[in-house]
Design a protein around this motif. Structure first.
Motif, short mmCIF file in Angstrom:
data_model
loop_
_atom_site.label_atom_id
_atom_site.label_comp_id
_atom_site.label_asym_id
_atom_site.label_seq_id
_atom_site.Cartn_x
_atom_site.Cartn_y
_atom_site.Cartn_z
N HIS A 203 0.75 -0.79 -0.10
CA HIS A 203 -0.12 0.31 0.12
C HIS A 203 0.68 1.46 0.07
O HIS A 203 1.01 2.38 -0.46
CB HIS A 203 -1.28 -0.47 1.12
N LEU A 204 1.91 1.25 0.90
CA LEU A 204 2.71 2.71 0.50
C LEU A 204 3.39 2.55 -1.02
O LEU A 204 3.41 3.79 -1.21
CB LEU A 204 4.55 2.22 1.46
N ASN A 205 3.86 1.33 -1.45
CA ASN A 205 4.17 1.95 -3.49
C ASN A 205 2.46 2.41 -3.58
O ASN A 205 3.48 2.96 -4.40
CB ASN A 205 4.58 0.03 -3.47
N LEU A 206 1.82 1.94 -3.91
CA LEU A 206 0.81 2.06 -3.78
C LEU A 206 -0.22 3.78 -3.71
O LEU A 206 -0.74 4.12 -3.86
CB LEU A 206 -0.48 1.79 -3.78
N ASN A 207 0.91 4.33 -3.36
CA ASN A 207 0.90 5.36 -2.03
C ASN A 207 -1.45 5.45 -1.37
O ASN A 207 -1.56 5.87 -1.18
CB ASN A 207 0.65 6.74 -3.73
N ASN A 208 -1.10 4.66 -0.69
CA ASN A 208 -2.63 4.09 -0.15
C ASN A 208 -1.84 4.19 1.32
O ASN A 208 -1.09 4.34 1.95
CB ASN A 208 -2.96 3.30 -0.09
N SER A 209 -1.62 6.21 1.19
CA SER A 209 -1.32 6.06 2.95
C SER A 209 -2.04 5.49 3.63
O SER A 209 -1.78 4.98 5.14
CB SER A 209 -0.55 7.74 2.84
N GLU A 210 -3.71 6.11 3.80
CA GLU A 210 -4.16 5.63 4.85
C GLU A 210 -4.12 3.66 5.01
O GLU A 210 -3.85 3.53 6.99
CB GLU A 210 -5.74 6.06 5.21
N GLN A 211 -3.80 3.37 4.03
CA GLN A 211 -4.02 1.83 4.45
C GLN A 211 -3.24 1.54 5.06
O GLN A 211 -2.70 -0.02 5.67
CB GLN A 211 -4.37 1.19 2.87
N SER A 212 -1.89 1.64 4.28
CA SER A 212 -0.31 1.55 4.51
C SER A 212 -0.34 1.50 6.10
O SER A 212 0.09 1.16 7.01
CB SER A 212 0.37 2.14 3.87
N GLU A 213 -0.72 2.54 6.45
CA GLU A 213 -0.88 3.19 8.47
C GLU A 213 -1.80 2.19 8.71
O GLU A 213 -1.49 2.04 10.61
CB GLU A 213 -0.87 4.33 8.69
N PHE A 214 -2.44 1.77 7.93
CA PHE A 214 -3.90 1.04 9.38
C PHE A 214 -2.82 -0.74 9.73
O PHE A 214 -2.94 -1.04 10.61
CB PHE A 214 -5.08 0.56 8.22
N TYR A 215 -2.60 -1.16 8.57
CA TYR A 215 -1.51 -2.28 8.47
C TYR A 215 0.16 -2.41 9.49
O TYR A 215 0.25 -3.00 9.94
CB TYR A 215 -1.32 -2.56 7.29
N LEU A 216 0.43 -1.22 8.98
CA LEU A 216 1.91 -0.68 10.20
C LEU A 216 1.42 -0.65 11.87
O LEU A 216 2.20 -1.25 12.40
CB LEU A 216 2.43 0.40 9.17
#
Length: 908
Positions: A203-216
């Motif tokens: 998701h970080l590669n896809l620039n889905n910042s909120e989704q990336s933060e959620f899984y992080l």
């Protein structure tokens, strides 16, 4: 010694912390196969705690499994030994043991075989052998129907996801990881840590910042109270990348150093190289190229030795960026070429596009516009095929810079608008603000005022949302230009004042960051020494474990022999004697290891003493920085007072303008004798200007008379006065008088440039240059400056000789004043073209730092607070250049010299 990237994916059947119970079980009477299974389980469970011990258990399991022909135990032991080699970066040995596990697996477990193929695929992917990795995953997939559960299916799907993510096929990677998650929907968050790692990165590669933060956040919460050092390290590393993408560089640095802290007990080669590379990127963004390159070369030391080609190629490209920003174009191109050659070997299209991109920016700096556009076009085509939106926007933006440099503003604007549209989709607030700033600057240059205003409003909003002071600084600069364009000079002054204030705060923060950077390198050096010592300690623990195991086996044999003691007393005595000899040798070996550890501890103590000295040096540097900050504050106060005075003058002008407007309205209402009144007012203004000019001219001459008297007296004193103290005072008087005389002559130049009615005449350029050099002969000889001239004017040309002389005189004076203390030189060249004369003045002096480039032509601006100049030289040059309808450009770097190029049109 390290823990492995995928050990946590091996088996889920064991309890969360079974080490103690497994060791207790090992002490009981077990069948031989059961004993091998316990040793393998201990190896697996020790990898996340102490992998050296885990490796010892794996080797022991392998020996015992082979001795009894236990295929499944041999298969798993080969895999566990291979994992240890993978974590320490010995990939050829890891593949050798995985291959042996594959051979043993034909008579062993199909579950273990699937897991083994996944590990082989991951190793090959890390080495950049993507096609071979795909084949290993495919082989594992064919065995899935024979496995006992869904976890091994999930492992293969994760392998596919990881491979596609490395190849920048992020949508496919997301499909694979979500399918793996569906198979494990009943697992707890703690059991799904391995999935969260890939989810957050994709998701970080896809620039889905909120989704990336959620899984992080899920990953970090799942590892918070565990001793799973691998996933803790991944939590810190991915969070550092996340902060870096958001432009929060200080937070990214803190997370990176948390990973280094973990390496005391957990030192996975690949992760450490990735963190070093990320730290290099962060310090590159901070323009601290020395620290940045240091981190990159630390990463290269690992990746080149381990054969990690994908990361190595990326680091080569990052080093090309570093050398580009430093102006070392030859070295930058070398690294870009090395990176592209390796990217083409591993067939990484995203990496190839990145090489074209950096090469295009290098050519732009070299003013090779056609080559720059060609490289950016190649990068754009690749990125469009990959559907890599962030890269597409960057290519469009960079290409626009090339068109802007050659004056094709409409084409540049078109490209920047396209990039802006993509940035809106990506919704990275920092990048979006940069794009709006670029578009606003072009709108201002094109005179499209309303559109510029809208773009600047967006920048203001984004600067507040992101808290980015760098974005705010560029916003103030564009707002000042905008205010100039609409002739609101008071607002322009206010915005430039704000720009200066925020620039000063960024400068102060940069000084504070210098100390943090020194502390960072100090911490890294110390961590690496601690890692080396801990490695020795782990080896010692492994030896102690082997000794304990030998003692346990001896005790078991002693118990058995005790039963037979009455029958074989003599044999027992021999056995005890041999066993004691072995035990004595083991103790001697342990004593030798202890001595070696003591020596290592002594070396570490000496290193710590060195680091303490470095820390004292850093404190001294901090005091110097504080002193510089105090000097900067005093300079800022002076500048603010000057700005306040200028603002008051502008307010007076504004008041007079308002009075004139009211008078004009009254005249328009009366509508009588309009032309006569305007002519009278114009004549009055012209007379006032002439009177002011006359006053300034006469006053300057009146001022110069006593000054020249002072200089003459000092010359007389040098001949007649013998007292050394008096001569020193006269020298000071002479120096002060010369400084005042120089200031008055510059003020006269400003008046001459602004008010004279100029006459076009033939320009004798060579004579002008020679006369100017004669005037500066004393300073040239005093500083031992080497002068070289190349004047190739094939024909005479007409222009304004006085203004040409003003330009050349002030540029040469600047070059002399800020000359290098070591082998100084000034190169003067002049060449004629069809419609213009090009004059170049180059020196190797102090240069001007990049952050001051847009201010050097401002009145009274001095880039160096230690400068003895008055800040008028380049201001006068700019006024004269504008009067000549000429162009001036420059290249300069701090402590590397400057080159000023003036293009003067030939009058017909």
């Amino acid at each position: 010694a390290t823990s492995a990237l995928l050990v946590a994916e091996a088996s889920y059947a064991l309890p969360s912390d079974p080490r103690d119970s497994l060791k207790a079980l090992l002490k009981t009477t077990l069948e031989q196969k059961q004993r091998v299974d316990v040793l393998n389980a201990l190896s697996y469970n020790y990898y996340d705690f102490n992998d050296s011990i885990g490796h010892e258990y794996a080797k022991q399991a392998l020996t015992e499994a082979q001795s009894i022909g236990y295929a499944e135990g041999t298969q798993y032991a080969f895999t566990l030994v291979g994992i240890w080699h993978m974590t320490i970066g010995n990939y050829p040995s890891a593949l050798k043991f995985f291959t042996k596990a594959d051979s043993a697996g034909r008579k062993g477990s199909s579950d273990r075989a699937v897991y083994n193929f996944m590990l082989m695929g991951n190793v090959l992917a890390d080495l950049g052998q993507y096609d071979s990795a795909q084949l290993k995953y495919d082989r594992g997939l064919t065995l899935i129907k024979n496995t006992k559960g869904h976890r091994y299916t999930s492992a293969i799907l994760k392998g596919y996801a990881r491979l596609k993510m490395n190849q920048w096929q992020n949508d496919k990677a997301l499909d694979y990881i979500e399918e793996a998650a569906r198979l494990r929907s009943m697992d707890s968050d703690s059991e799904k840590r391995d999935l969260f790692v890939l989810w957050a990165q994709i998701h970080l590669n896809l620039n889905n910042s909120e989704q990336s933060e959620f899984y992080l956040n899920k990953l970090c919460q799942a590892t918070q109270n565990s001793d799973d050092e691998f996933h803790k390290g991944m939590c810190y590393y991915i969070r550092a990348k996340w902060y870096f993408k958001q432009g929060e560089l200080n937070k990214a640095l803190l997370e990176g150093f948390k990973v280094f802290e973990l390496t005391k007990v957990y030192d996975y080669h690949l992760l450490r190289a990735q963190v070093y590379a990320l730290m290099g990127e962060i310090y590159g963004q901070l323009s601290d190229y020395k620290v940045s390159s240091d981190f990159f070369y630390r990463a290269l030391k690992i990746t080149e030795a381990d054969g990690l080609r994908p990361i190595t190629a990326e680091i080569y490209n990052e080093l090309a960026w570093i050398y580009k920003d430093q102006g070392n174009h030859d070295l930058a191109l070398q690294f870009a070429d090395r990176s592209q050659a390796m990217q083409e070997e591993i067939k990484d299209q995203r990496g190839i596009a990145a090489c074209h991109n950096v090469r295009g920016l290098i050519y732009l700096q070299q003013n090779k516009i056609d080559a720059s556009i060609e490289e950016h076009t190649k990068a754009l085509v690749i990125r469009q095929k990959l559907n890599y939106n962030e890269g597409i926007a960057a290519s469009l933006y960079n290409m626009s810079l090339s068109y802007e440099q050659i004056g094709m503003l409409e084409r540049a604007l078109q490209l920047q608008v396209e990039a802006l549209a993509i940035d809106k989709i990506i919704n990275n607030r920092q990048s979006l603000g940069i794009s709006y700033n670029g578009v606003a600057a072009l709108y201002i240059k094109l005179g499209r005022i309303s559109e510029a205003r809208e773009a600047l409003d967006q920048v203001k909003l984004l600067a507040r949302e992101t808290g980015s002071r760098l974005l705010l600084k560029n916003y103030y600069a564009n707002q000042a230009d905008f205010a100039d364009a609409i002739r609101d000079y008071k607002a322009a002054s206010i915005y430039r004042k704000r720009q200066i204030e925020i620039s000063d705060s960024l400068y102060s923060e940069s000084n504070a960051m210098k100390l943090a950077e020194m502390q960072a390198l100090y911490q890294v050096e110390r961590k690496e020494q601690e890692i080396e010592l801990l490695s020795k300690q782990k080896d010692l623990q492994a030896n102690q474990l082997a000794l304990q195991d030998a003692q346990l086996r001896n005790q078991y044999l002693i118990i058995v022999l005790g039963v037979l003691f009455l029958m074989v007393l003599s044999g027992f005595a021999v056995f005890v004697y041999n066993a004691n000899r072995k035990l004595s040798r083991a103790k001697m070996n342990l004593a030798e290891v202890n001595e070696e550890l003591s020596a290592q501890s002594e070396e570490l103590k000496e290193s710590n003493d060195t680091l303490i000295a470095l820390n004292n040096l850093m404190q001294e540097k901090q005091e110097e920085i504080q002193a510089q900050a105090e000097e900067l504050r005093e300079s800022n106060e002076s500048l603010l007072r000057l700005n306040q005075s200028l603002q008051e003058k502008q307010e007076e002008v504004a008041t007079q303008t308002e009075e004139l407007r009211e008078a004009n309205e009254t005249i328009s209402t009366i509508n009588q004798n309009l032309e006569q009144k305007v002519e009278e007012r114009t004549q009055q203004l012209r007379q006032a200007y002439n009177e002011l000019d006359t006053f300034f001219y006469r006053s300057s001459h009146d001022f110069r008379r006593p000054i020249t008297t002072f200089m003459g007296l000092s010359e007389v004193a040098a001949i007649t006065v013998k007292d050394s103290n008096a001569l020193e005072l006269f020298d000071k008087v002479k120096e002060t008088a010369q400084s005042l005389d120089k200031m008055i002559r510059k003020l006269q130049s400003i008046s001459d440039v602004g008010g004279q009615e100029l006459v076009i005449r033939g320009v004798l350029l060579r004579e002008i240059i020679e006369n100017i050099l004669v005037g500066f002969q004393h300073d040239i000889e005093k500083k031992q400056i080497k002068i070289s001239k190349s004047i190739n004017i094939s024909k005479s040309f007409d222009s304004y000789p006085a203004l040409v002389s003003v330009v050349i005189e002030n540029l040469i004076e600047n070059a002399i004043q800020f000359s290098s203390p070591i082998s100084p030189y000034i190169k003067i060249s002049a060449h004629d073209y069809i419609d213009r004369i090009v004059i170049s003045i180059e020196d190797n002096g102090q240069g001007i730092a990049e952050e001051y480039h847009n201010r050097i032509f401002d009145m009274y601006f001095r880039a160096n607070i230690s400068s003895k100049g008055n800040g008028l030289g380049l201001y006068i040059v700019k006024k004269a250049v504008d009067k000549l309808n000429a162009r001036i450009r420059f290249t300069t770097r701090n402590n590397q010299g400057s080159t000023f190029i003036v293009e003067i049109p030939i009058a017909y």
